[in-house]
Enzyme design. Structure first.
Site, PDB file in Angstrom:
ATOM      1  N   ARG A  52      38.309  53.540  18.200  1.00 56.19           N
ATOM      2  CA  ARG A  52      37.224  53.075  19.078  1.00 56.19           C
ATOM      3  C   ARG A  52      36.606  54.272  19.790  1.00 56.19           C
ATOM      4  NH1 ARG A  52      38.587  51.974  23.830  1.00 56.19           N
ATOM      5  NH2 ARG A  52      40.372  50.640  23.348  1.00 56.19           N
ATOM      6  N   TYR A 102      10.787  43.352  20.645  1.00 54.90           N
ATOM      7  CA  TYR A 102      11.654  42.561  19.783  1.00 54.90           C
ATOM      8  C   TYR A 102      12.292  41.423  20.597  1.00 54.90           C
ATOM      9  CZ  TYR A 102      15.815  41.274  17.193  1.00 54.90           C
ATOM     10  OH  TYR A 102      16.799  40.552  16.575  1.00 54.90           O
ATOM     11  N   ASP A 122      12.522  52.702  21.773  1.00 47.47           N
ATOM     12  CA  ASP A 122      13.061  52.053  20.572  1.00 47.47           C
ATOM     13  C   ASP A 122      12.209  52.551  19.402  1.00 47.47           C
ATOM     14  OD1 ASP A 122      13.560  50.335  18.438  1.00 47.47           O
ATOM     15  OD2 ASP A 122      13.895  48.583  19.713  1.00 47.47           O
ATOM     16  N   LYS A 170      17.650  48.882  10.050  1.00 50.45           N
ATOM     17  CA  LYS A 170      16.342  48.798   9.401  1.00 50.45           C
ATOM     18  C   LYS A 170      16.100  50.034   8.522  1.00 50.45           C
ATOM     19  CE  LYS A 170      16.176  44.974  11.622  1.00 50.45           C
ATOM     20  NZ  LYS A 170      16.511  45.006  12.990  1.00 50.45           N
TER      21      LYS A 170
HETATM   22  C1  LIG Z   1      12.512  46.872  17.144  1.00 48.32           C
HETATM   23  C2  LIG Z   1      13.913  46.331  17.122  1.00 48.32           C
HETATM   24  N1  LIG Z   1      14.771  46.719  18.067  1.00 48.32           N
HETATM   25  C3  LIG Z   1      16.058  46.258  18.096  1.00 48.32           C
HETATM   26  C4  LIG Z   1      16.516  45.352  17.166  1.00 48.32           C
HETATM   27  C5  LIG Z   1      17.937  44.845  17.235  1.00 48.32           C
HETATM   28  O1  LIG Z   1      18.720  45.492  16.287  1.00 48.32           O
HETATM   29  P1  LIG Z   1      19.976  44.798  15.534  1.00 48.32           P
HETATM   30  O2  LIG Z   1      19.457  43.615  14.799  1.00 48.32           O
HETATM   31  O3  LIG Z   1      20.479  45.903  14.657  1.00 48.32           O
HETATM   32  O4  LIG Z   1      20.950  44.438  16.608  1.00 48.32           O
HETATM   33  C6  LIG Z   1      15.639  44.920  16.164  1.00 48.32           C
HETATM   34  C7  LIG Z   1      16.092  43.930  15.160  1.00 48.32           C
HETATM   35  O5  LIG Z   1      15.304  43.327  14.455  1.00 48.32           O
HETATM   36  C8  LIG Z   1      14.303  45.426  16.148  1.00 48.32           C
HETATM   37  O6  LIG Z   1      13.415  45.025  15.210  1.00 48.32           O
END
Ligand SMILES: Cc1ncc(COP(=O)(O)O)c(C=O)c1O
Length: 381
Positions: free
Chosen positions: A47, A99, A171, A196
């Site tokens: 961890r 998101y 992000d 992604k």
């Molecule tokens: C722009 C964005 N940020 C954060 C996330 C969250 O990531 P995760 O699905 O890997 O937890 C997503 C998921 O679709 C996203 O599109």
């Protein structure tokens, strides 16, 4: 090293001192023997740290031009770690068009812990200043935003954040460091849903953070270990493999994205196409200055804004798979209002443009002619 070399070699020197394997071994172990208490070779418990994850964390830091990388079990776990830097009473200013899962984490979990969020339009970053007070600790932005493809000026946001001694987190999931490197533009923290584009093959759920400041890194490593939302060594290996082709995949995503955006805008059945590469996109000039290209994410609405028609189109697509997520080699379609953004109240999401007929495409790296044919048969023109 230039970016295209970093995706392959960044942080990967001496990954296997034992046998010189080119790829880091998968250290599928929870713990490490000690000769005497504390007498270990740098790893005590997986961890806290694992050699395969450590190789990946160095790779993340390298491609984002940072110093310290951290890998988590999902993108949301990475965002969660950033929010744990805060205390009750602190305030956060965030993009209003973000998101849905990030919005849910902010409002359904962290508001309960006494953190206040302001969701605002950041197309004009001067808006941010109005919401800053002595409790503001964090500015959270996504650019391009999901799914409206709004562009936020990272450099100008960083100037504001610095002036008020507030952390700026970006992000960077949609753009990836191939297109934009927020730390170079003045951000303090870069976050990814590595699920992604970074992984790129729709086979790993993972999150990443990258920072330059040592003290901030130490606080985040402490949270990563104390809260424990880490990823495993197998997933770390798959992510390292995916990263090695990030630059070639992104080049193709951008080429295909451009052709599909141009096809959609020429289709008389389409009302509007959201893609930052169009000169009439409200922040096209900022996109041009902070991104190397415009990516493979596109949203559009059909004429008449009809919910049923949008559903029919996504059901009829054959190569574009109707699915949550984005950024993989295969093309995906999505209906944000009922899928990724269903957690945002209708009134709230429509204010940001996420209307019932909005369709989002994650353009993959297939032959673009096949993708256009698929859209033609599904849209009906
Ligand atoms: C722009 C964005 N940020 C954060 C996330 C969250 O990531 P995760 O699905 O890997 O937890 C997503 C998921 O679709 C996203 O599109």
């Amino acid at each position: 090293m230039k970016f295209n070399t970093k995706t392959i070699h960044g942080g990967q020197h001496d990954v296997d001192p034992a046998y010189g394997s080119v790829m880091p071994p998968i250290y599928q172990t929870t713990t490490y023997s000690q000769t005497t208490p504390g007498g270990h070779k740098g790893f005590e418990y997986s961890r806290s740290g694992n050699p395969t994850r450590a190789a990946l964390e160095r790779a993340f830091a390298s491609i984002e031009n940072g110093e310290y990388g951290l890998a988590f079990g999902s993108g949301l776990a990475a965002i969660d770690a950033v929010l744990k830097l805060l205390k009750p009473g602190d305030e956060v200013i965030s993009t209003n068009d973000l998101y849905g899962g990030s919005y849910r984490l902010f409002t359904r979990i962290y508001e309960n812990f006494g953190i206040k969020f302001h969701f605002i339009g950041m197309g004009n970053v001067a808006n941010i200043e109005e919401y800053i007070n002595d409790k503001t600790r964090l500015i959270w932005l996504e650019t391009p935003t999901n799914p409206m493809m709004n562009i936020i000026d990272i450099k100008a946001s960083a100037t504001i954040a610095n002036r008020h001694d507030i952390l700026l987190a970006v992000d960077n999931t949609f753009a990836t460091p191939y297109l934009q490197q927020p730390l170079d533009l003045g951000a303090d923290i870069v976050m990814h849903s590595a699920t992604k584009y970074l992984g790129g093959h729709s086979d790993v759920v993972m999150g990443a953070l990258v920072v330059r400041d040592k003290k901030l890194a130490e606080r985040l490593y402490f949270i990563q270990n104390a809260s424990g939302a880490v990823c495993g060594p197998q997933d770390s290996f798959l992510m390292l493999r995916g990263l090695k082709t990030l630059h070639v995949r992104m080049q193709r995503h951008c080429e295909n994205g451009r052709k599909i955006a141009e096809y959609l805008i020429s289709n008389p059945k389409i009302e509007k196409v959201y893609w930052p590469g169009f000169e009439n996109h409200p922040n096209h000039e900022i996109a041009k200055s902070q991104m190397n290209d415009f990516g493979g994410m596109i949203s559009f609405v059909t004429k008449g804004n009809n919910y049923d028609e949008a559903i029919r189109i996504v059901e009829n697509l054959k190569i574009f798979t109707l699915a949550e997520s984005l950024g993989g080699v295969e093309s995906l379609s999505g209906h944000p209002a009922s899928m990724t953004h269903a957690t945002i109240p209708k009134k709230e999401r429509e204010k940001a443009g996420v209307v019932d007929s909005l369709i989002r495409l994650s353009v993959g790296i297939e032959d673009v002619d096949d993708l256009i044919e698929d859209l033609k048969q599904a849209i009906g023109s």
